[in-house]
Design an enzyme around this catalytic site. Structure first.
Site, PDB file in Angstrom:
ATOM      1  N   GLN A   1       0.803  -1.226   0.000  1.00 42.03           N
ATOM      2  CA  GLN A   1       0.000   0.000   0.000  1.00 42.03           C
ATOM      3  C   GLN A   1       0.834   1.273   0.000  1.00 42.03           C
ATOM      4  O   GLN A   1       0.316   2.338  -0.351  1.00 42.03           O
ATOM      5  CB  GLN A   1      -0.946   0.005   1.204  1.00 42.03           C
ATOM      6  CG  GLN A   1      -0.236   0.171   2.539  1.00 42.03           C
ATOM      7  CD  GLN A   1      -1.169   0.034   3.727  1.00 42.03           C
ATOM      8  OE1 GLN A   1      -1.602  -1.053   4.069  1.00 42.03           O
ATOM      9  NE2 GLN A   1      -1.483   1.162   4.362  1.00 42.03           N
TER      10      GLN A   1
ATOM     11  N   CYS B   1      -5.141   0.598   3.454  1.00 38.26           N
ATOM     12  CA  CYS B   1      -5.224  -0.834   3.759  1.00 38.26           C
ATOM     13  C   CYS B   1      -6.603  -1.401   3.460  1.00 38.26           C
ATOM     14  O   CYS B   1      -6.721  -2.516   2.960  1.00 38.26           O
ATOM     15  CB  CYS B   1      -4.896  -1.057   5.226  1.00 38.26           C
ATOM     16  SG  CYS B   1      -5.975  -0.116   6.314  1.00 38.26           S
TER      17      CYS B   1
ATOM     18  N   HIS C   1      -6.583  -0.858  11.132  1.00 40.69           N
ATOM     19  CA  HIS C   1      -5.926  -1.476   9.976  1.00 40.69           C
ATOM     20  C   HIS C   1      -6.789  -2.636   9.484  1.00 40.69           C
ATOM     21  O   HIS C   1      -7.271  -3.424  10.301  1.00 40.69           O
ATOM     22  CB  HIS C   1      -4.530  -1.977  10.404  1.00 40.69           C
ATOM     23  CG  HIS C   1      -3.707  -2.517   9.282  1.00 40.69           C
ATOM     24  ND1 HIS C   1      -3.466  -1.820   8.117  1.00 40.69           N
ATOM     25  CD2 HIS C   1      -3.046  -3.699   9.135  1.00 40.69           C
ATOM     26  CE1 HIS C   1      -2.691  -2.547   7.320  1.00 40.69           C
ATOM     27  NE2 HIS C   1      -2.426  -3.696   7.906  1.00 40.69           N
TER      28      HIS C   1
END
Ligand SMILES: *[C@@H]1O[C@H](CO)[C@@H](O)[C@H](O)[C@H]1NC(C)=O
Ligand SMILES: *[C@@H]1O[C@H](CO)[C@@H](O)[C@H](O)[C@H]1NC(C)=O
Ligand SMILES: *[C@@H]1O[C@H](CO)[C@@H](O)[C@H](O)[C@H]1NC(C)=O
Ligand SMILES: *[C@@H]1O[C@H](CO)[C@@H](O)[C@H](O)[C@H]1NC(C)=O
Ligand SMILES: *[C@@H]1O[C@H](CO)[C@@H](O)[C@H](O)[C@H]1NC(C)=O
Length: 323
Positions: free
Chosen positions: A125, A131, A271
């Site tokens: 990323q 993410c 995340h």
């Protein structure tokens, strides 16, 4: 005496860095292509040294996972968080999910990477809190491959640029469940090749005639019901989930990650990743997880995290699409 000791202590570490214009034929393989100006070099070296100390201390202890130097070892966790994680809490999934669990029984372990050509290569990323787009494409790629037999890398950049109407925020965060909703209402997601990743937010360049993957329905797993996640991975496909990354995760290398530092609630997850399987070993159960920090991080880009305890909120908001 202290100063001399410090110099000697630092000497072996300096070889891991370059100064611009400095040629050192004794340099080991340059792994992460980091280049600094002189002032930054000493700041980075100090951070690197602290991280190295933390790694050594951790690895001397009795832990289920080990830490190692990686591409993030010259960053403080604060810097890392700013570049790679969500900055604001996201609206994590509906408390009551839409997924109806089967009654099992479930296999002791499953790994979708080994069942067929169902999981694309690990992606990277870069410094963008995107993410959630990688978790989304990874999941849809696998679900589509399981349904059609064709594994096709899909576009993260389309989600970064175009999915704002569904409470997604490009490099500042978003949720796979909301990204699946976007793909469903947008009637398509383009391929990686047709809409390549740039790691920065841009204007939406979606072209409907190049839509390559579709979503019929979004399945949200009931918040904190980790058994439903197990059921979905065992009987259906890989599943997107989110969890809280804390400083001990940045330098993860291998083994089963477990933490006393992280929280376990929907408002703390920062995340998103993809569970491609689960297993048990050495008395612990764990998830097999695909990350989006490149293949040099963790175990070839993957990590294991303890299963069955909502570790770091991993069961707080998980979802997958139906194609
Ligand atoms: C290491 O930790 C494991 C699991 O917590 C425990 O069973 C074992 O006894 C520990 N070993 C030592 C040497 O402390
Ligand atoms: C799934 O979650 C998304 C957002 O996280 C929400 O918009 C959607 O309505 C949910 N779907 C169902 C079927 O509950
Ligand atoms: C959460 O949802 C509300 C209502 O849809 C929205 O106004 C808000 O921007 C969302 N927050 C985030 C971080 O997406
Ligand atoms: C279990 O322990 C063995 C031996 O220490 C190790 O090789 C293996 O990777 C461990 N399994 C997991 C899932 O960490
Ligand atoms: C979070 O952890 C606390 C402390 O271990 C525990 O009491 C609580 O039930 C957990 N909450 C969730 C939602 O998993």
């Amino acid at each position: 005496i202290n100063m001399i000791l410090l110099v000697f202590a630092l000497a072996p570490l300096t070889s891991a860095f370059h100064l611009p214009g400095q040629v050192n034929n004794n340099l080991p393989r340059v792994q992460h292509n980091k280049v600094y100006n002189t002032q930054e070099y000493y700041e980075r070296l100090q951070i690197f040294t602290e991280n190295k100390r933390r790694i050594d201390k951790h690895n001397e202890g009795n832990h289920s996972f080990t830490m190692a130097l990686n591409q993030f070892s010259d960053m403080t966790f604060g810097e890392f968080r700013k570049s790679f994680l969500w900055s604001e809490p996201q609206n994590c999934s509906a408390t009551k999910g839409s997924y109806i669990s089967s009654n099992g029984p479930h296999p002791v372990s499953i790994d979708w990477r080994k069942k067929g050509n169902y999981v694309t290569d690990v992606k990277n990323q870069g410094p963008c809190g995107s993410c959630w787009t990688f978790s989304t494409t990874g999941c849809l790629e696998s679900v589509a491959a399981i349904a059609t037999g064709r594994l096709l890398p899909l576009s993260e950049q389309q989600l970064v640029d175009c999915a704002q109407d569904f409470n997604n925020h490009g490099c500042k965060g978003g949720l796979p469940s909301q990204a699946f909703e976007y793909i469903m209402y947008n009637k398509g997601l383009m391929t990686e090749t047709d809409y390549p990743y740039k790691a920065v937010e841009g204007t939406c360049m979606y072209r409907p005639h190049l839509a390559a993957a579709f979503v019929k329905e979004v399945m949200n797993v009931t918040a904190y019901n980790e058994m439903e996640m197990v059921d979905a991975v065992a009987t259906r496909n890989p599943v997107s989930f989110a969890f809280e990354v804390t400083s001990d995760f940045m330098l993860y290398s291998k083994g089963v990650y477990t933490s006393t530092e992280c929280h376990n609630t929907t408002d703390k997850v920062n995340h998103a990743v993809l569970a491609v399987g689960y297993g048990q070993d050495n008395g612990t159960t764990y998830w097999i997880v695909k990350n989006s920090w490149g293949s040099s991080w963790g175990m070839n880009g993957y990590f294991f995290i303890e299963r069955g305890k909502n570790m770091c909120g991993l069961a707080a908001c998980s979802s997958f699409p139906v194609v």
